[in-house]
Design a protein around this motif. Sequence first.
Motif, short mmCIF file in Angstrom:
data_model
loop_
_atom_site.label_atom_id
_atom_site.label_comp_id
_atom_site.label_asym_id
_atom_site.label_seq_id
_atom_site.Cartn_x
_atom_site.Cartn_y
_atom_site.Cartn_z
N UNK A 135 4.58 11.72 4.51
CA UNK A 135 3.85 10.88 5.47
C UNK A 135 3.92 9.41 5.07
N UNK A 136 3.73 9.13 3.78
CA UNK A 136 3.74 7.75 3.32
C UNK A 136 5.14 7.14 3.39
N UNK A 137 6.16 7.93 3.03
CA UNK A 137 7.53 7.44 3.11
C UNK A 137 7.92 7.16 4.56
N UNK A 191 -5.00 0.56 -9.05
CA UNK A 191 -6.06 -0.11 -8.30
C UNK A 191 -5.52 -1.17 -7.35
N UNK A 192 -4.28 -1.61 -7.58
CA UNK A 192 -3.69 -2.59 -6.67
C UNK A 192 -3.59 -2.02 -5.26
N UNK A 193 -3.34 -0.72 -5.16
CA UNK A 193 -3.31 -0.07 -3.85
C UNK A 193 -4.64 -0.26 -3.14
N UNK A 194 -5.73 -0.12 -3.88
CA UNK A 194 -7.06 -0.24 -3.32
C UNK A 194 -7.30 -1.63 -2.74
N UNK A 195 -7.00 -2.65 -3.54
CA UNK A 195 -7.36 -4.00 -3.14
C UNK A 195 -6.50 -4.52 -1.99
N UNK A 249 -10.53 5.70 -1.32
CA UNK A 249 -9.07 5.67 -1.29
C UNK A 249 -8.46 7.05 -1.12
N UNK A 250 -9.32 8.07 -1.20
CA UNK A 250 -8.84 9.42 -0.88
C UNK A 250 -8.57 9.56 0.61
N UNK A 251 -9.09 8.62 1.41
CA UNK A 251 -8.90 8.68 2.86
C UNK A 251 -7.67 7.89 3.32
N UNK A 252 -7.09 7.10 2.41
CA UNK A 252 -5.97 6.28 2.83
C UNK A 252 -4.81 7.16 3.28
N UNK A 253 -4.17 6.74 4.33
CA UNK A 253 -3.10 7.53 4.92
C UNK A 253 -3.31 7.69 6.41
N UNK A 275 0.83 -1.21 0.00
CA UNK A 275 0.00 0.00 0.00
C UNK A 275 0.87 1.26 0.00
N UNK A 276 1.77 1.35 0.97
CA UNK A 276 2.59 2.56 1.10
C UNK A 276 3.57 2.70 -0.07
N UNK A 277 4.11 1.57 -0.52
CA UNK A 277 5.05 1.59 -1.64
C UNK A 277 4.38 2.16 -2.89
N UNK A 278 3.20 1.64 -3.22
CA UNK A 278 2.47 2.12 -4.39
C UNK A 278 2.02 3.56 -4.21
#
Length: 462
Positions: free
Chosen positions: A316-318, A373-377, A227-231, A111-114
């Motif tokens: 933040x993701x890194x 979309x792989x991030x989503x799943x 997915x706009x909320x991911x993080x 997730x974070x990588x993508x």
Amino acid sequence: MSMFRKKELTAVSSEPSSMKKDLKTMDLIMLGIGAIVGTGIFVVTGVAAEQYAGPALSLSFLVAAGAIILAGLCYAEFASRIPAIGGPYAYMYVVFGELVAWMTGWLVICEFFLAVSSVASGWSGYVHGFLNSFGVDLPKALSGAYNPANGTYVDLIAMLVLLAVTFWVSLEAKTALRLNNVMVFVKFGIIALFLVVGIFYVKPDNWQPFMPFGFSGVVSGAAVVFFAFLGFDAVSMTAEEVKNPQKDIPKGIIGSIIIATVLYVIVTLVLTGIVPFDALGVKDPVAFAMRFVQRDGVAGVISVGAILTLLTVTISMMYSLARIIYAISKDGLLPKFMSKIDEKNRTPKNATYVAGICTMIFAGLVPMELLAELTNIVTLMYLIVMAIGIIRLRKVAGDPKPGEFKIPFVPFVPILLVIVSIGLMLQLQAATWKAFVIALVLGFAIYFGYGYKHSNEGKVKN
């Protein structure tokens, strides 16, 4: 030696930390907002309104927020009861054992990588557009991901921004997040500018029909903007650097989700009130709305602000990616050199460098739209595991103690999260499911090829 060997709850909660504990609730809320609020407002809203929900996209955000809040509640209880770095990975090690923990951690890494790579690629697109407006053009070969037919071989700007972000995140946590906090305030300023100016151009007629694609469109829109909320999950990765993780982490998670939801709903209402929804299929909807009403100066400021504030998502993701890699390598499931702590800054320097190099290569060479979309799943899959994990945690460890966060209505709330997540997963394309299966196979291969043999728990219990 069992692949389902577990860590004891008390042992995980009392593991010593080599990192500085100087983060507080506000730092965590800022980290969460920095990770969440970015592409959701500046990119996703336009296409989602045009193709899925129309003006009712504001309802889509509320539906998505409901699912995210369910996930946030699960995170909050886990973080309060198991305040260990690694987030879902650490939690699953306690309730389900090593194999499930590794696969959950692997999904979080994906997730974070993508996310880091795709945001860097998107940031590069904004910068290219900004430079082009001044007549500055990079050589074609250095302006995009590997695509010989199009004449592009590497996205140089995406790689350079990740080089800078990697260095910044390798500094001590408080320093690394200071830029994030500054950019969050810039982000608030840009959004406030849009709302203050834009509200005078809202035409209620643009909200009619409010639900042009019916309620199914609202649900489809929720699947997109979910997915706009991911993080928000980035907050749980800070456990070893927070002064009072049992209380501060739940507040950081829930606080950032609530603030992001309010911003998304208000911006969407104003945006669709300014521009007819069927004209919003653009990559920069907020700036486009200002150009639509001939406020080009404001549009320019918003564009520059978007370029700057998208950095907060990358930081933040890194930050989170480095810490999940560090947590897993500390347990021996990834090479130990990635668990080394920098003596000066007390941060996982090697894990940060590994994360930075991998994401630089990926962002520079791979067209991210092919794997978005792989991030989503992968995210929805580990949220399902988290929900089931809460039910299991209650069975093996009882209810939370006084002072710890407690989810109401267990098992109803976790079961509802499972149902919602499965429903959203079923809306994804077949190609996404194929890529997901490949990612799972790769995860299993890494575990049985390396992690199973080098696990700290395996050495102790062998």
